[in-house]
Write a protein that holds these residues in place. Structure first.
Motif, mmCIF file in Angstrom:
data_model
loop_
_atom_site.group_PDB
_atom_site.id
_atom_site.type_symbol
_atom_site.label_atom_id
_atom_site.label_comp_id
_atom_site.label_asym_id
_atom_site.label_seq_id
_atom_site.Cartn_x
_atom_site.Cartn_y
_atom_site.Cartn_z
ATOM 1 N N GLN A 197 -2.124 30.868 -5.960
ATOM 2 C CA GLN A 197 -1.232 30.079 -5.114
ATOM 3 C C GLN A 197 -2.023 29.112 -4.242
ATOM 4 N N LEU A 198 -3.155 29.579 -3.706
ATOM 5 C CA LEU A 198 -4.001 28.711 -2.891
ATOM 6 C C LEU A 198 -4.528 27.543 -3.733
ATOM 7 N N LYS A 199 -4.881 27.815 -4.972
ATOM 8 C CA LYS A 199 -5.388 26.758 -5.851
ATOM 9 C C LYS A 199 -4.293 25.748 -6.180
ATOM 10 N N ARG A 200 -3.061 26.215 -6.366
ATOM 11 C CA ARG A 200 -1.939 25.305 -6.620
ATOM 12 C C ARG A 200 -1.699 24.385 -5.429
ATOM 13 N N GLU A 201 -1.714 24.959 -4.229
ATOM 14 C CA GLU A 201 -1.527 24.147 -3.031
ATOM 15 C C GLU A 201 -2.695 23.171 -2.846
ATOM 16 N N LEU A 202 -3.882 23.629 -3.208
ATOM 17 C CA LEU A 202 -5.057 22.761 -3.113
ATOM 18 C C LEU A 202 -4.962 21.599 -4.099
ATOM 19 N N MET A 203 -4.399 21.854 -5.275
ATOM 20 C CA MET A 203 -4.203 20.777 -6.251
ATOM 21 C C MET A 203 -3.237 19.719 -5.717
ATOM 22 N N GLU A 204 -2.182 20.178 -5.036
ATOM 23 C CA GLU A 204 -1.240 19.235 -4.437
ATOM 24 C C GLU A 204 -1.929 18.409 -3.349
ATOM 25 N N PHE A 205 -2.732 19.059 -2.545
ATOM 26 C CA PHE A 205 -3.516 18.378 -1.511
ATOM 27 C C PHE A 205 -4.458 17.352 -2.147
ATOM 28 N N LEU A 257 0.838 -1.199 0.000
ATOM 29 C CA LEU A 257 0.000 0.000 0.000
ATOM 30 C C LEU A 257 0.873 1.250 0.000
ATOM 31 N N VAL A 258 0.572 2.172 -0.914
ATOM 32 C CA VAL A 258 1.281 3.451 -0.994
ATOM 33 C C VAL A 258 0.327 4.555 -0.575
ATOM 34 N N LEU A 259 0.760 5.399 0.350
ATOM 35 C CA LEU A 259 -0.046 6.522 0.819
ATOM 36 C C LEU A 259 0.759 7.809 0.714
ATOM 37 N N LYS A 260 0.075 8.885 0.381
ATOM 38 C CA LYS A 260 0.680 10.212 0.408
ATOM 39 C C LYS A 260 0.331 10.871 1.738
ATOM 40 N N THR A 261 1.321 11.428 2.389
ATOM 41 C CA THR A 261 1.077 12.146 3.642
ATOM 42 C C THR A 261 1.020 13.646 3.374
ATOM 43 N N ILE A 262 0.304 14.348 4.228
ATOM 44 C CA ILE A 262 0.154 15.796 4.108
ATOM 45 C C ILE A 262 0.529 16.445 5.428
ATOM 46 N N VAL A 263 1.362 17.474 5.350
ATOM 47 C CA VAL A 263 1.729 18.257 6.533
ATOM 48 C C VAL A 263 1.363 19.712 6.249
ATOM 49 N N HIS A 302 -11.892 9.024 4.932
ATOM 50 C CA HIS A 302 -11.249 9.494 3.707
ATOM 51 C C HIS A 302 -12.263 10.180 2.796
ATOM 52 N N THR A 303 -13.460 9.623 2.703
ATOM 53 C CA THR A 303 -14.502 10.237 1.876
ATOM 54 C C THR A 303 -14.834 11.632 2.380
ATOM 55 N N GLN A 304 -14.891 11.795 3.701
ATOM 56 C CA GLN A 304 -15.153 13.114 4.270
ATOM 57 C C GLN A 304 -14.060 14.104 3.876
ATOM 58 N N ALA A 305 -12.795 13.668 3.979
ATOM 59 C CA ALA A 305 -11.683 14.547 3.620
ATOM 60 C C ALA A 305 -11.737 14.910 2.140
ATOM 61 N N ALA A 306 -11.986 13.924 1.287
ATOM 62 C CA ALA A 306 -12.033 14.174 -0.158
ATOM 63 C C ALA A 306 -13.170 15.135 -0.505
ATOM 64 N N ALA A 348 -7.195 19.611 6.447
ATOM 65 C CA ALA A 348 -8.349 20.238 5.801
ATOM 66 C C ALA A 348 -8.936 21.336 6.688
ATOM 67 N N THR A 349 -8.964 21.103 7.999
ATOM 68 C CA THR A 349 -9.462 22.115 8.928
ATOM 69 C C THR A 349 -8.571 23.351 8.929
ATOM 70 N N GLU A 350 -7.248 23.131 8.915
ATOM 71 C CA GLU A 350 -6.311 24.254 8.850
ATOM 72 C C GLU A 350 -6.420 24.974 7.511
ATOM 73 N N PHE A 351 -6.554 24.210 6.450
ATOM 74 C CA PHE A 351 -6.649 24.775 5.110
ATOM 75 C C PHE A 351 -7.893 25.656 4.976
ATOM 76 N N GLU A 352 -8.947 25.251 5.667
ATOM 77 C CA GLU A 352 -10.199 25.997 5.598
ATOM 78 C C GLU A 352 -10.030 27.424 6.094
ATOM 79 N N ARG A 353 -9.147 27.623 7.054
ATOM 80 C CA ARG A 353 -8.900 28.976 7.569
ATOM 81 C C ARG A 353 -8.331 29.874 6.486
ATOM 82 N N ASP A 354 -7.402 29.331 5.688
ATOM 83 C CA ASP A 354 -6.839 30.123 4.598
ATOM 84 C C ASP A 354 -7.899 30.450 3.551
#
Length: 334
Positions: free
Chosen positions: A196-204, A86-92, A241-245, A168-174
């Motif tokens: 820039q926010l959209k670019r970071e959102l695409m990475e997320f 299993l391969v997972l991407k982590t987000i910080v 995961h569905t909630q996050a997506a 996602a909660t932190e991102f919502e503030r931005d």
């Protein structure tokens, strides 16, 4: 194998950790000594040479071993005999005082999990946070840990998905901060920050959304490697995961709307500026036209000999400018 790549290597029996650490090369042999044993090996950015020893000792498939070293993989689930990969991407979330056109909001890393007969191997890359607390939490649940290597796979996946929700909660503030700026009455140019926010959102989004299919495969299919009890836990991870997506997709739509609103606002402001410039040019054109007539140097211009000709022309110019100004104000061009 270089010890700097090995974070921890422990042997577990019936859900309990045995004292001491074991050598990775000898760990699999120790699991065969008694039933109910498995080894949990944690690695951080091993080199190809270092991981080759692990791959040989645990008989990992060469393609999976290559992916574990090279990283930069999409989230996926693969089957190699009795081994799940299993391969997972982590987000910080990257802390910042204020969102700018160059702000880094999220940073991605990778975690690969091998779950096979008698072993669980976890490989971290990049900014993927340490899994020390995940190991400790799972060790406090021996009944779950006793289910074997797939319990480790579930614990890691659950930890990564929970991080998605936190980020996602932190991102919502931005998103909310930028939304307030875009729709504020003040004149601001937020296109750079929105982009820039959209670019970071695409990475997320690229890190989170593709994991949906692997989690669905783990939770929906009756995989022989995954006990029924673990499958139930994995369904809960899939739900989170569905909630996050869904939140990320909602952010994407909102940021796209903000970009459109910002561009429309800029276009409206430019139109307003052009109207004001045009109105100003029209006001200047009135005296310019009159003065231009008197600058033609004709010989027969009777009013030139009139005593009050000059002030009369000035009054006429002022009156004409006042009429033009009033017309522009009435039409809200000024």
């Amino acid at each position: 194998m270089g010890s700097q790549a090995v974070v921890d290597c422990a042997l577990y029996e019936d859900g309990h950790r045995l004292p001491g650490r074991v050598e990775p090369a000898k760990a699999l042999k120790k699991t065969a000594e008694r039933p109910g044993r498995f080894v949990w090996l944690g690695l951080y950015e091993p080199t190809a040479a270092q991981f080759a020893d692990i791959a040989n000792a645990f008989e990992l498939h060469p393609l999976a071993a290559e992916d574990a070293v090279c990283a930069h993989q999409r989230p996926k689930l693969e089957h190699y005999g009795d081994t799940l990969f299993l391969v997972l991407k982590t987000i910080v979330y990257v802390e910042h005082d204020k969102l700018t056109a160059t702000s880094e909001i999220v940073d991605t890393g990778e975690i690969m999990v091998f779950a096979g007969p008698g072993f669980a191997i976890v490989v971290r890359h990049g900014s993927a946070p340490p899994l020390t607390e995940v190991r400790k939490d799972l060790e406090r649940s021996p009944e779950l840990l006793a289910l074997g290597p797939t319990a480790v796979l579930h614990a890691v996946a659950d930890h990564v998905v929970d991080q998605y929700l936190e980020v996602a909660t932190e991102f919502e503030r931005d998103v909310e901060e930028l939304e307030t700026a875009v729709f504020s009455p003040e004149r601001t140019n937020d296109a750079g920050r929105i982009y820039q926010l959209k670019r970071e959102l695409m990475e997320f989004k690229r890190a989170v959304v593709p994991l949906g299919l692997p989690l669905q495969q783990l939770s929906d299919k009756a995989l022989p490697q995954v006990p029924a009890k673990i499958t139930a836990y994995l369904r809960d991870v899939a739900d989170h995961h569905t909630q996050a997506a869904e939140r990320i997709l909602a952010f994407d739509e909102l940021v796209t709307s903000m970009l459109g609103a910002s561009m429309a606002r800029m276009s409206l402001q430019q139109n307003t500026d052009m109207r004001r410039i045009s109105a100003g040019a029209a006001l200047v054109a009135v005296p310019t036209m009159v003065v231009g007539v008197y600058g033609m140097n004709f010989d027969h211009m009777p009013e030139l000999a009139w005593t009050y000709g000059y002030p009369a022309v000035l009054l006429a110019i002022a009156a004409a400018c006042a009429l033009v100004f009033r017309a522009f104000r009435r039409n809200k061009w000024l």
